[in-house]
Scaffold this active site. Structure first.
Site, PDB file in Angstrom:
ATOM      1  N   LYS A 166      48.827  43.420  48.718  1.00 45.46           N
ATOM      2  CA  LYS A 166      48.319  42.601  48.892  1.00 45.46           C
ATOM      3  C   LYS A 166      48.649  42.034  49.816  1.00 45.46           C
ATOM      4  CE  LYS A 166      47.743  38.550  44.763  1.00 45.46           C
ATOM      5  NZ  LYS A 166      46.522  38.541  45.274  1.00 45.46           N
TER       6      LYS A 166
HETATM    7  N1  PMP Z   1      41.953  41.741  42.921  1.00 45.18           N
HETATM    8  C1  PMP Z   1      41.718  40.938  43.712  1.00 45.18           C
HETATM    9  C2  PMP Z   1      41.237  41.393  45.229  1.00 45.18           C
HETATM   10  C3  PMP Z   1      43.111  40.121  43.823  1.00 45.18           C
HETATM   11  O1  PMP Z   1      43.125  39.161  44.390  1.00 45.18           O
HETATM   12  C4  PMP Z   1      43.849  39.873  42.485  1.00 45.18           C
HETATM   13  C5  PMP Z   1      44.111  38.677  42.140  1.00 45.18           C
HETATM   14  N2  PMP Z   1      46.053  39.332  42.439  1.00 45.18           N
HETATM   15  C6  PMP Z   1      43.815  40.448  41.303  1.00 45.18           C
HETATM   16  C7  PMP Z   1      42.403  42.009  41.962  1.00 45.18           C
HETATM   17  C8  PMP Z   1      44.514  40.791  40.115  1.00 45.18           C
HETATM   18  O2  PMP Z   1      45.669  41.430  40.117  1.00 45.18           O
HETATM   19  P1  PMP Z   1      46.940  40.812  39.076  1.00 45.18           P
HETATM   20  O3  PMP Z   1      45.929  41.034  37.844  1.00 45.18           O
HETATM   21  O4  PMP Z   1      48.070  41.564  39.620  1.00 45.18           O
HETATM   22  O5  PMP Z   1      46.517  39.057  39.009  1.00 45.18           O
END
Ligand code: PMP
Length: 315
Positions: A161
């Site tokens: 991320k």
């Molecule tokens: N894809 C992207 C590109 C994101 O930014 C997020 C948010 N973090 C998600 C998927 C979903 O991830 P999570 O469920 O871990 O928040």
């Protein structure tokens, strides 16, 4: 983010956690020569805390999020001199000191002053908390296929991320809004559906839920929770590649993510779905997700019974 850019994230009283100290948001500083600011070279997390049914504050899946933060930093060769336990403890402290129970939590690990591309000997960490409504709103979404593709996994560590990846998210989201849609859906470099700018996608067809596999997406923690809920409710789930044409034949679809939670779609590229959201499996998952984050355990087992009954009656 979905919240408007005039929104204030902090006041003169707000505290943030910065490199081991609790400091006022208005007084915290970052180095303008930081490699992170200039090159998008930082990693972050999006986490939520909830007031549970017993009245406590609980950070949802805190270990999973802080472990992903560490993995993201290491994937980008950033030093990570932080202990997960300490960061979790610090997060509970700033939630309490900022009087927040239902909150959005944003840890960010960033680099020191460095205008070169060379590695660093140290990293900084900041944790900010604020109140945030579901970031894609609570109305069903009109989604459009983006003209932007997700970052190529051969060019980026896309399972990390990293802040720089979000330039792609901003471009896609802004394009969708400028065209009158609520949100974008991005394909991967091979033309298969990948994910939204900040959320994963599921669609429902003939009682089966389908979601793209890991590889060209950020495999979200909410996505994993949805799969857990499906396993509990005996809903079959397939992780496989698919294209927009298949999605357009779906019975229903939804986005899921920490900030977005579970949010149903009205349409994709103007095409609506076979089922109304209230009859969709996603609606059950949305309710089960809420029960889970607020630790309403009886809510979940009642839901399971009711879901089984409805399936038997083929409602
Ligand atoms: N894809 C992207 C590109 C994101 O930014 C997020 C948010 N973090 C998600 C998927 C979903 O991830 P999570 O469920 O871990 O928040």
């Amino acid at each position: 983010m979905g919240d408007s850019n005039t929104k204030s994230y902090y006041t003169a009283e707000t505290l943030v956690y910065l490199n081991g100290e609790f400091v006022h948001a208005t007084e915290a500083k970052i180095d303008l020569y930081s490699q992170s600011l200039h090159y998008g070279y930082a990693v972050f997390e999006g986490i939520r805390s909830y007031r549970t049914v017993s009245g406590d504050t609980r950070i949802f899946k805190e270990l999973e999020h802080f472990e992903r933060l560490k993995r993201s930093a290491l994937a980008l060769n950033m030093p990570y001199p932080f202990e997960t336990e300490q960061l979790i403890e610090a997060t509970y402290v700033i939630l309490e000191r900022n009087n927040l129970q239902d909150a959005y939590i944003r840890p960010l690990v960033y680099a020191p002053a460095n205008m070169s591309f060379m590695p660093n000997n140290d990293s900084s960490v900041v944790i900010q908390v604020w109140k945030m409504e579901p970031f894609l709103g609570e109305k069903l979404l009109k989604v459009m296929t983006s003209s932007f593709e997700r970052p190529n996994p051969k060019g980026f560590k896309i399972e990390a991320k990293a802040t720089g990846h979000y330039v792609n998210s901003i471009l896609a989201s802004q394009e969708a809004k400028a065209k009158g849609f609520d949100e974008a859906l991005l394909n991967d470099m091979n033309g298969y559906v990948a994910e939204g700018p900040g959320a994963n996608i599921f669609f429902e067809k003939d009682g089966i839920l389908v979601t793209p596999p890991a590889g060209n997406i950020l495999p979200g923690i909410t996505r994993a929770t949805v799969i857990e809920i499906c396993n509990e409710l005996n809903i079959p789930v397939e992780e496989r590649l698919f294209k927009t044409e298949e999605l357009k034949q779906a019975d229903a679809a939804f986005f899921c993510g920490t900030a977005a939670e579970v949010i149903g779609w009205e349409s994709i590229d103007g095409q609506t779905f076979n089922k109304s959201w209230n009859d969709a499996t996603g609606k059950w998952i949305q309710d089960a997700y809420r029960a889970r984050v607020t630790e309403a355990k009886t809510g979940l087992s009642n839901m399971l019974k009711e879901y089984e009954e409805r399936k038997m009656m083929k409602i």
